[in-house]
Design an enzyme around this catalytic site. Structure first.
Site, PDB file in Angstrom:
ATOM      1  N   GLY A  28      38.533 -12.178  39.190  1.00  0.00           N
ATOM      2  CA  GLY A  28      37.428 -11.267  38.821  1.00  0.00           C
ATOM      3  C   GLY A  28      36.625 -10.886  40.117  1.00  0.00           C
ATOM      4  O   GLY A  28      37.141 -10.813  41.336  1.00  0.00           O
ATOM      5  N   HIS A  61      40.878  -5.151  45.078  1.00  0.00           N
ATOM      6  CA  HIS A  61      41.828  -5.283  43.878  1.00  0.00           C
ATOM      7  C   HIS A  61      41.922  -4.052  43.611  1.00  0.00           C
ATOM      8  O   HIS A  61      43.208  -3.819  42.867  1.00  0.00           O
ATOM      9  CB  HIS A  61      40.797  -6.137  42.729  1.00  0.00           C
ATOM     10  CG  HIS A  61      40.155  -7.335  43.220  1.00  0.00           C
ATOM     11  ND1 HIS A  61      38.964  -7.685  43.551  1.00  0.00           N
ATOM     12  CD2 HIS A  61      40.820  -8.524  43.302  1.00  0.00           C
ATOM     13  CE1 HIS A  61      38.863  -8.930  43.916  1.00  0.00           C
ATOM     14  NE2 HIS A  61      39.988  -9.579  43.710  1.00  0.00           N
ATOM     15  N   GLY A  75      46.954  -9.425  47.916  1.00  0.00           N
ATOM     16  CA  GLY A  75      46.254  -9.094  49.275  1.00  0.00           C
ATOM     17  C   GLY A  75      46.493  -9.754  50.276  1.00  0.00           C
ATOM     18  O   GLY A  75      46.520 -10.967  50.301  1.00  0.00           O
ATOM     19  N   ASP A  93      44.215 -12.653  52.435  1.00  0.00           N
ATOM     20  CA  ASP A  93      44.437 -14.272  52.158  1.00  0.00           C
ATOM     21  C   ASP A  93      45.830 -14.203  52.597  1.00  0.00           C
ATOM     22  O   ASP A  93      46.809 -14.464  51.950  1.00  0.00           O
ATOM     23  CB  ASP A  93      44.300 -14.421  50.688  1.00  0.00           C
ATOM     24  CG  ASP A  93      43.000 -14.223  50.474  1.00  0.00           C
ATOM     25  OD1 ASP A  93      41.903 -14.965  51.014  1.00  0.00           O
ATOM     26  OD2 ASP A  93      42.540 -13.592  49.472  1.00  0.00           O
TER      27      ASP A  93
HETATM   28  O1  PAF Z   1      43.513 -14.521  45.613  1.00  0.00           O
HETATM   29  C1  PAF Z   1      42.982 -14.875  44.610  1.00  0.00           C
HETATM   30  O2  PAF Z   1      42.079 -14.179  43.948  1.00  0.00           O
HETATM   31  C2  PAF Z   1      43.475 -16.435  44.016  1.00  0.00           C
HETATM   32  O3  PAF Z   1      43.499 -17.326  44.791  1.00  0.00           O
HETATM   33  C3  PAF Z   1      44.545 -16.225  42.945  1.00  0.00           C
HETATM   34  C4  PAF Z   1      45.786 -15.709  43.604  1.00  0.00           C
HETATM   35  C5  PAF Z   1      44.313 -15.312  41.742  1.00  0.00           C
HETATM   36  C6  PAF Z   1      44.885 -17.500  42.400  1.00  0.00           C
HETATM   37  O4  PAF Z   1      43.949 -17.979  41.628  1.00  0.00           O
END
Ligand code: PAF
Length: 284
Positions: A31, A37, A149, A152
């Protein structure tokens, strides 16, 4: 957009999509959605099938001293973003749906080696939490494609390794980092920065780019490049955790003939920890 909070609810809908021979693309999130996103969702849309997004702030990937309780939760705004992007299905589970036996008793999934370097040194619990939740989400959603993404970067590499090692029938796709105009990578944690910290934060990306330029010029004294980069970060007012030049595919130490690098960095600004990376190809 259909919003579902149960495993059976997701399965039923995905079964319908599959019966219609559609390619299901999945974007897992915690979220607090931003343009990064949205880029993942836009990529998911390109597969021309239904797009499933999950929103779950996963307690397993936060250590005791980390920001689970203060992590920004902006559900109403997130729902509006997802509606606007024409997402088909939002999976919004409560913690008891994801971890019915409680966190202690949950079966864990761990990627060895890759999960304990770089981010794994400072955050030893982190990747086990991520791979455990992503594994469970993959089993619930059963998508054809899963989108992550590349901001990370290590998470993306770790998840690909998990999928390969466990022969999971899903294709993992990475999407390039979305940045502010001054280069700062978009992240939910940027909202923790004070105005002064926000002003100096882009030094991380600038420093990574500096290392990338040196690699492109053929410099191969990696330890020295990393050391100078950390000194530059300190001069800019950031507290470096690490700058590390790695092989792109598996994050191993590169040898002198390497051509496909990723330069990864983590810094502290006050209590806030930011990460970023730059991919480099020095092939002529
Ligand atoms: O990158 C993220 O937002 C989180 O690490 C994920 C992949 C949704 C797992 O909780």
């Amino acid at each position: 957009m259909i919003v579902v909070d149960s495993i059976e609810g997701v399965r039923q809908l995905v079964r319908t999509y599959r019966n219609q021979d559609q390619t299901v693309a999945f974007v897992p999130t915690m979220g607090n959605l931003h343009r990064g996103h949205v880029a993942l969702i836009k990529k998911a849309k390109k597969y021309n099938g239904p797009v499933v997004v999950s929103l779950f702030v996963n307690p397993l990937q936060f250590a005791e001293n980390e920001d689970f309780s203060t992590y920004p939760r902006t559900l109403e705004r997130d729902r509006a973003v997802l509606e606007e992007q024409d997402v088909d299905l939002l999976f919004l589970p409560e913690q008891r749906v994801m971890y019915p036996r409680g966190l202690q008793h949950q079966t864990k999934v761990e990627v060895p080696d890759l999960g304990s370097i770089l981010e794994g040194v400072t955050r030893p619990h982190f990747f086990q939490g991520v791979t455990t939740v992503v594994n469970r989400l993959f089993n619930i959603v059963q998508a054809d494609i899963a989108i992550f993404g590349k901001k990370d970067y290590q998470q993306w590499v770790v998840i690909r390794r998990m999928v390969e090692d466990l022969a999971m029938p899903v294709e993992v796709v990475g999407v390039n980092t979305v940045r502010e105009q001054d280069g700062l990578a978009l992240s939910s944690r940027n909202s923790y920065l004070t105005a002064d910290q926000r002003r100096v934060a882009p030094a991380l990306y600038r420093t990574l780019q500096g290392v990338a330029d040196s690699l492109r010029r053929g410099e191969a004294n990696y330890a020295q490049l990393e050391e100078h980069a950390c000194a530059d970060l300190s001069d800019s007012g950031l507290r470096p955790d690490y700058i590390s030049i790695r092989h792109r595919r598996d994050l191993m130490m590169p040898d002198k003939n390497e051509t496909e690098y990723v330069v990864l960095g983590a810094v502290y600004l006050g209590q806030t920890r930011l990460i970023d990376n730059v991919e480099v190809s020095s092939r002529v």
